[in-house]
Design a protein around this motif. Structure first.
Motif, PDB file in Angstrom:
ATOM      1  N   PRO A 612     -67.191  46.635  71.035  1.00 46.33           N
ATOM      2  CA  PRO A 612     -67.269  45.313  71.018  1.00 46.33           C
ATOM      3  C   PRO A 612     -66.110  44.554  71.335  1.00 46.33           C
ATOM      4  O   PRO A 612     -64.905  44.824  70.746  1.00 46.33           O
ATOM      5  CB  PRO A 612     -67.597  45.358  69.471  1.00 46.33           C
ATOM      6  CG  PRO A 612     -66.928  46.495  68.915  1.00 46.33           C
ATOM      7  CD  PRO A 612     -67.089  47.500  69.957  1.00 46.33           C
ATOM      8  N   LEU A 613     -66.162  43.475  72.043  1.00 49.86           N
ATOM      9  CA  LEU A 613     -64.936  42.720  72.422  1.00 49.86           C
ATOM     10  C   LEU A 613     -64.869  41.365  71.750  1.00 49.86           C
ATOM     11  O   LEU A 613     -63.812  41.084  71.493  1.00 49.86           O
ATOM     12  CB  LEU A 613     -65.067  42.462  74.110  1.00 49.86           C
ATOM     13  CG  LEU A 613     -65.460  43.832  75.145  1.00 49.86           C
ATOM     14  CD1 LEU A 613     -65.390  43.226  76.324  1.00 49.86           C
ATOM     15  CD2 LEU A 613     -64.170  44.539  74.524  1.00 49.86           C
ATOM     16  N   ALA A 614     -66.218  40.838  71.683  1.00 46.69           N
ATOM     17  CA  ALA A 614     -66.035  39.766  70.649  1.00 46.69           C
ATOM     18  C   ALA A 614     -67.450  39.547  70.162  1.00 46.69           C
ATOM     19  O   ALA A 614     -68.470  40.294  70.403  1.00 46.69           O
ATOM     20  CB  ALA A 614     -65.920  38.310  71.625  1.00 46.69           C
ATOM     21  N   LYS A 615     -67.825  38.553  69.610  1.00 44.19           N
ATOM     22  CA  LYS A 615     -69.000  38.072  69.031  1.00 44.19           C
ATOM     23  C   LYS A 615     -70.262  38.303  70.185  1.00 44.19           C
ATOM     24  O   LYS A 615     -70.133  37.538  71.088  1.00 44.19           O
ATOM     25  CB  LYS A 615     -69.346  36.989  68.342  1.00 44.19           C
ATOM     26  CG  LYS A 615     -70.591  36.459  67.444  1.00 44.19           C
ATOM     27  CD  LYS A 615     -70.626  35.202  66.814  1.00 44.19           C
ATOM     28  CE  LYS A 615     -72.043  35.238  66.445  1.00 44.19           C
ATOM     29  NZ  LYS A 615     -72.115  33.806  65.579  1.00 44.19           N
ATOM     30  N   ASP A 616     -71.116  39.154  69.790  1.00 47.37           N
ATOM     31  CA  ASP A 616     -72.259  39.505  70.791  1.00 47.37           C
ATOM     32  C   ASP A 616     -71.723  39.896  72.046  1.00 47.37           C
ATOM     33  O   ASP A 616     -72.508  39.695  73.122  1.00 47.37           O
ATOM     34  CB  ASP A 616     -73.000  38.086  70.953  1.00 47.37           C
ATOM     35  CG  ASP A 616     -73.876  37.786  69.722  1.00 47.37           C
ATOM     36  OD1 ASP A 616     -73.954  38.752  68.897  1.00 47.37           O
ATOM     37  OD2 ASP A 616     -73.907  36.590  69.318  1.00 47.37           O
ATOM     38  N   PHE A 617     -70.635  40.300  72.307  1.00 45.71           N
ATOM     39  CA  PHE A 617     -70.067  40.616  73.709  1.00 45.71           C
ATOM     40  C   PHE A 617     -69.704  42.207  73.554  1.00 45.71           C
ATOM     41  O   PHE A 617     -68.994  42.477  72.866  1.00 45.71           O
ATOM     42  CB  PHE A 617     -68.773  39.816  74.129  1.00 45.71           C
ATOM     43  CG  PHE A 617     -69.243  38.593  74.819  1.00 45.71           C
ATOM     44  CD1 PHE A 617     -69.057  38.240  76.239  1.00 45.71           C
ATOM     45  CD2 PHE A 617     -69.458  37.510  74.030  1.00 45.71           C
ATOM     46  CE1 PHE A 617     -69.265  37.084  76.838  1.00 45.71           C
ATOM     47  CE2 PHE A 617     -69.674  36.240  74.714  1.00 45.71           C
ATOM     48  CZ  PHE A 617     -69.776  35.870  76.003  1.00 45.71           C
ATOM     49  N   THR A 618     -70.289  42.934  74.489  1.00 48.93           N
ATOM     50  CA  THR A 618     -70.229  44.359  74.342  1.00 48.93           C
ATOM     51  C   THR A 618     -69.827  44.890  75.669  1.00 48.93           C
ATOM     52  O   THR A 618     -70.610  44.749  76.575  1.00 48.93           O
ATOM     53  CB  THR A 618     -71.310  45.167  73.899  1.00 48.93           C
ATOM     54  OG1 THR A 618     -71.706  44.664  72.511  1.00 48.93           O
ATOM     55  CG2 THR A 618     -71.193  46.566  73.658  1.00 48.93           C
ATOM     56  N   PHE A 619     -68.830  45.857  75.780  1.00 49.45           N
ATOM     57  CA  PHE A 619     -68.529  46.555  76.937  1.00 49.45           C
ATOM     58  C   PHE A 619     -68.918  47.982  77.123  1.00 49.45           C
ATOM     59  O   PHE A 619     -68.721  48.694  75.814  1.00 49.45           O
ATOM     60  CB  PHE A 619     -67.038  46.572  77.259  1.00 49.45           C
ATOM     61  CG  PHE A 619     -66.691  46.890  78.604  1.00 49.45           C
ATOM     62  CD1 PHE A 619     -67.264  46.676  79.937  1.00 49.45           C
ATOM     63  CD2 PHE A 619     -65.822  48.155  78.850  1.00 49.45           C
ATOM     64  CE1 PHE A 619     -66.819  47.187  81.311  1.00 49.45           C
ATOM     65  CE2 PHE A 619     -65.680  48.745  79.949  1.00 49.45           C
ATOM     66  CZ  PHE A 619     -66.044  48.355  81.048  1.00 49.45           C
ATOM     67  N   ARG A 620     -69.510  48.503  78.077  1.00 49.11           N
ATOM     68  CA  ARG A 620     -70.314  49.789  78.165  1.00 49.11           C
ATOM     69  C   ARG A 620     -69.932  50.574  79.211  1.00 49.11           C
ATOM     70  O   ARG A 620     -69.878  49.897  80.293  1.00 49.11           O
ATOM     71  CB  ARG A 620     -71.901  49.941  77.975  1.00 49.11           C
ATOM     72  CG  ARG A 620     -72.333  51.202  77.852  1.00 49.11           C
ATOM     73  CD  ARG A 620     -73.901  51.322  78.094  1.00 49.11           C
ATOM     74  NE  ARG A 620     -74.213  50.920  79.513  1.00 49.11           N
ATOM     75  CZ  ARG A 620     -75.626  50.845  79.748  1.00 49.11           C
ATOM     76  NH1 ARG A 620     -76.569  51.017  78.940  1.00 49.11           N
ATOM     77  NH2 ARG A 620     -75.643  50.365  81.060  1.00 49.11           N
ATOM     78  N   ILE A 621     -69.293  51.765  78.926  1.00 51.91           N
ATOM     79  CA  ILE A 621     -69.104  52.687  80.058  1.00 51.91           C
ATOM     80  C   ILE A 621     -69.951  54.023  79.773  1.00 51.91           C
ATOM     81  O   ILE A 621     -69.964  54.409  78.801  1.00 51.91           O
ATOM     82  CB  ILE A 621     -67.549  52.899  80.493  1.00 51.91           C
ATOM     83  CG1 ILE A 621     -67.162  53.795  78.998  1.00 51.91           C
ATOM     84  CG2 ILE A 621     -66.827  51.621  80.719  1.00 51.91           C
ATOM     85  CD1 ILE A 621     -65.649  54.154  78.989  1.00 51.91           C
ATOM     86  N   GLN A 622     -70.519  54.420  80.909  1.00 51.20           N
ATOM     87  CA  GLN A 622     -71.159  55.665  80.839  1.00 51.20           C
ATOM     88  C   GLN A 622     -70.966  56.459  82.391  1.00 51.20           C
ATOM     89  O   GLN A 622     -70.944  56.062  83.216  1.00 51.20           O
ATOM     90  CB  GLN A 622     -72.734  55.650  80.461  1.00 51.20           C
ATOM     91  CG  GLN A 622     -73.510  54.757  81.371  1.00 51.20           C
ATOM     92  CD  GLN A 622     -75.072  54.450  81.059  1.00 51.20           C
ATOM     93  OE1 GLN A 622     -75.404  55.159  79.807  1.00 51.20           O
ATOM     94  NE2 GLN A 622     -75.758  54.013  81.966  1.00 51.20           N
ATOM     95  N   ALA A 623     -71.276  57.699  81.843  1.00 51.21           N
ATOM     96  CA  ALA A 623     -71.068  58.881  83.197  1.00 51.21           C
ATOM     97  C   ALA A 623     -72.339  59.757  82.828  1.00 51.21           C
ATOM     98  O   ALA A 623     -72.434  60.356  81.841  1.00 51.21           O
ATOM     99  CB  ALA A 623     -69.725  59.252  83.255  1.00 51.21           C
ATOM    100  N   GLU A 624     -72.808  60.227  84.141  1.00 51.69           N
ATOM    101  CA  GLU A 624     -73.825  61.276  83.826  1.00 51.69           C
ATOM    102  C   GLU A 624     -73.604  62.311  84.966  1.00 51.69           C
ATOM    103  O   GLU A 624     -73.278  61.907  86.242  1.00 51.69           O
ATOM    104  CB  GLU A 624     -75.043  60.710  83.781  1.00 51.69           C
ATOM    105  CG  GLU A 624     -76.241  61.760  83.709  1.00 51.69           C
ATOM    106  CD  GLU A 624     -77.612  60.942  83.634  1.00 51.69           C
ATOM    107  OE1 GLU A 624     -78.685  61.639  83.695  1.00 51.69           O
ATOM    108  OE2 GLU A 624     -77.819  59.846  84.211  1.00 51.69           O
ATOM    109  N   ALA A 625     -73.821  63.514  84.880  1.00 51.52           N
ATOM    110  CA  ALA A 625     -73.683  64.639  85.861  1.00 51.52           C
ATOM    111  C   ALA A 625     -74.631  65.721  85.446  1.00 51.52           C
ATOM    112  O   ALA A 625     -74.844  65.936  84.298  1.00 51.52           O
ATOM    113  CB  ALA A 625     -72.174  65.321  85.771  1.00 51.52           C
TER     114      ALA A 625
END
Length: 771
Positions: A612-625
């Motif tokens: 969560p960066l700020a109200k209603d702002f979200t950063f996602r990182i994902q990786a799949e192998a």
């Protein structure tokens, strides 16, 4: 000459008193009231300080009239004596039949009516002209908060039948006054651009139409002054002060100038940090929570965060009422600060009762088995919060709230009250969707995630498209045992025509049945064991490639496999849908049992994190192998078990399933390995920030599909996305541009090496399917 109402009733009182005096005192044998229209006779009797049988004299005249006037119901009152009868003649104030607003645009009629109701002016109430005088003041206050200073108001009162009035309020809103300039005077350590970037108010810019940051209000300015003060205090300026503020508006009331005068003072550093008081917890644990140390610049933010961290740590041990106060000892000569955190844990609090409300369908036990906080044990803020998170993750509720009020009459007990708002957990649907990959999709589905409020899930599904025909049955019990061991059963029939989704031409018919068990290892980890039996019938078309024909010649076209599965999941997400913090790791493995018609294995790993960066702002990182291969009598992973990449859920910006190896006809055949990475910033839709079922995103994707586990041929794309959980199905869209394009080489039917260009696709979407 027109008399003020107060003067009138005094004069009337004197006249009546003279009449009473001339006739002398008398005993009231009866009281008669005339002139009433809406006010009841009983109301007059209740307020009139005279009763039948009492003596009435001139001393009682003024108090009687005064008491009736105080009701606000009458604009004229006369007292007369007829024999021994007291005659009360009244003229009622008119009632307000309607209030009409004209010219209002910025504020709705409902908002204006609510504002006037606060000052006592609304339809159905008694009309008081003195209240009408407050209308302009109240409406000015409302419009000033919207930056409109050129407001003009004209009120008209029209007499209607049955002693009623209609009020018309003509409003000329004028134009919004914009902030023309903001000046900060006295700053030396930080330039104007830096300081103005920290506050909300601003001069007009290209986003002002949405943010309204160029519209002045006292509330916004007060908040900005506190933000400015915090900015300096977090950087060591202990003696920082805002000496004055001036707000000036031009004569045409269109432009506003704001001037803020500041005194910065010197920077102070921390010399010592101490913990004092009754620490309760081991000091070495609390020391680790101190976010500021000797030699660092003083920061009020770090001090506040330290106090909260220590309070939360004590709260985990049951000290729910702990207070941690930072007391600074300032050395003006050396410009240093000694910081002492005084810890007052208070009494350890115990949970008296855990109460549930709002679960009209879901059984109480379904909620209580998610509780990590127990009754009669000490209150742990971490366990209470975790219990709330587990309720949110069930997916049965629109919202979950928790309160911890103290128990009346005690100083060491609290109740924990969970309030939930249930949502429909069952679904009976039949409809049509459209996918860019599958085309028109017909579907029917009967599912119930919370059968009879028990928390069990049952689903019966049917889907039909040019690519897929599917019939599925499923049952899942998340609490097969009271310790949280889950069990699930599945059975189904699936027919796929692969050539319809931009991959090699073949089709499969699959009958499958299986079951699995989930065993929780701890609060966040779970392992699942499963067993699935599957019969696959493989068919070719006239367009099938050499690779497919060769596979059938070597392996046949009908396969019976039995596959044990094993998976491990570590899940700290705060919600199942649209999470905003936490993460999830999943490791999966499948192997067909020795002796199956096909012998192969597949392993995969997926990891995603939300910040969560700020109200209603979200950063996602994902990786799949993922990787698969054959063993025993099967030399490679069967092609119909291959991995694919490109499109929604993979590397957007490239055509669906187009990444990776191709068959001899040039169609994507997939590969035995997959590597996918994604970074995405989610944010609310402008003007729809309160709608939680919609979100936008800015992303960058990368990935590759191959038969050799490698990252040498990664593809990249960037773009914008949108997701909507609509009542008719889930909708996902993306607009993306590949950042790296190239070619893929395949061997055609004649043995020639052929190169094909990567297939990009700017706009992609799915509708009527989950994503």
């Amino acid at each position: 000459m027109k008399l003020h109402p107060f003067s009138r009733w005094l004069l009337l009182g004197l006249l009546v008193s003279q009449a009473v005096k001339s006739d002398g005192e008398f005993v009231v044998s009866d009281i008669k009231v005339t002139g009433l229209q809406r006010i009841s006779l009983g109301t007059v009797y209740n307020y009139l300080p005279v009763n039948v049988g009492e003596r009435f004299s001139q001393e009682k005249v003024a108090p009687a009239i005064r008491a009736l006037f105080k009701t606000g119901f009458f604009k004229d009152i006369t007292l007369e004596r007829q024999g021994n009868t007291l005659m009360v003649k009244v003229i009622e104030r008119p009632s307000i039949a309607k209030i009409i607003f004209e010219g209002n645009k910025d504020l709705s009629k409902d908002d204006l009516k609510k504002a006037l109701d606060k000052i006592g002016l609304s339809e159905g109430k008694i009309f008081d002209r003195q209240v009408l005088d407050k209308v302009e003041q109240e409406l000015n206050r409302q419009y000033l908060s919207h930056g409109k200073y050129g407001l003009k108001i004209k009120t008209e009162v029209a007499n209607l039948t049955r002693n009623r009035v209609g009020i018309t309020i003509n409003i000329s809103e004028g134009k919004v006054a914009k902030i023309k300039q903001i000046n900060i005077v006295g700053n030396q350590a930080f330039d104007d651009k830096t300081l103005l970037g920290t506050i909300e108010l601003s001069t007009s810019n290209w986003l002002s139409f949405y943010s309204k940051d160029d519209q002045y209000s006292k509330q916004k300015l007060a908040a900005d002054l506190e933000t400015l003060r915090s900015y300096y205090l977090d950087r060591g300026y202990i003696n920082f002060a805002i000496e004055s503020t001036q707000v000036a508006i031009t004569p045409d009331k269109k432009d506003i100038y704001v001037t803020i005068n500041v005194k910065e003072g010197a920077v102070y550093t921390v010399e010592k940090v101490k913990l004092a008081g009754n620490l309760i917890a081991p000091p070495e644990e609390l020391i680790k929570l101190v976010g500021i140390g000797p030699g660092e610049v003083f920061s009020r933010k770090s001090a506040t965060e330290t106090s909260k961290a220590i309070s939360d740590r004590l709260g985990n041990d049951g000290y729910a009422f702990a207070n941690v106060n930072m007391v600074p000892d300032v050395n003006e000569a050396n410009k240093t600060v000694d910081m002492t955190f005084f810890v007052d844990p208070g009494k350890r609090a115990y949970v008296h009762q855990i109460n549930m409300s709002g679960n009209t369908k879901t059984r109480d036990e379904v909620l209580r088995r998610e509780m990590r906080q127990m009754e009669s044990s000490w209150a742990s803020s971490a366990k209470i919060e975790r219990s709330k998170t587990r309720l949110e993750r069930l997916g049965y509720f629109e919202s979950v709230n928790v309160e911890t009020p103290p128990v009346v009459g005690t100083n060491d007990q609290i109740d924990v009250n969970f309030g939930v708002t249930e949502k429909a957990s069952g679904n009976l649907s039949a409809g049509v969707g459209f996918s860019q990959v599958q085309g028109i999709v017909f579907n029917a589905n009967i599912s119930q995630d919370n059968v009879f409020g028990s928390g069990k899930r049952v689903n019966i599904g049917f889907n039909n498209s040019s690519y897929l025909t599917s019939y599925q049955l499923g049952f899942f019990n998340p609490y097969f045992t009271k310790d949280g061991v889950s069990v699930g059963y599945t059975a189904g029939y699936t027919k796929r025509n692969a050539g319809q989704i931009n991959i090699a031409n073949y089709s499969t018919e699959v009958l499958n049945a299986g079951m699995d068990f989930g065993i929780p290892l701890n609060e966040f980890d779970q392992v699942r064991f499963g067993l699935e039996g599957k019969h696959t019938q493989l068919s070719t078309t006239v367009y099938s490639s050499q690779q497919i024909s060769s596979f059938i010649n070597n392996q046949g076209n009908s396969f019976l496999t039995v596959s044990p599965t094993l998976s491990w999941t570590h899940d700290t997400l705060n919600r199942a849908i649209f999470p905003s913090k936490g993460g999830q790791q999943r490791l999966t493995g499948l192997i067909t049992a020795p002796g199956s018609d096909l012998e192969y294995y597949k392993v995969g790993y997926k990891h995603q994190l939300y910040f969560p960066l700020a109200k209603d702002f979200t950063f996602r990182i994902q990786a799949e192998a993922a990787y698969g291969h054959g063993y025993g009598k099967t030399s490679a992973l069967p092609f119909f078990e291959n991995y694919y990449g490109g499109g929604t859920g993979s590397v957007r910006g490239y055509r669906n399933n187009s990444l990776g190896p191709r068959d001899s006809n040039g169609y994507p055949l997939g590969g035995s390995s997959k590597i996918i990475g994604n970074a995405e910033l989610f944010f609310p839709v402008p003007f729809l920030s309160d709608v939680k079922s919609v979100r936008l995103g800015a992303f960058m994707d990368a990935g590759t599909i191959s038969n050799a586990f490698t990252v040498n041929n990664l593809k990249y794309a960037a773009g914008l996305s949108g997701e909507w959980l609509s009542p008719f199905g889930a909708l996902s869209i993306s607009v993306a541009q590949p950042l790296k394009t190239g070619t893929t080489t395949y061997i055609d039917n004649n043995g020639n090496a052929v190169q094909v260009q990567d297939q990009s696709q700017l706009f992609q979407f799915n509708f009527g399917q989950n994503f």
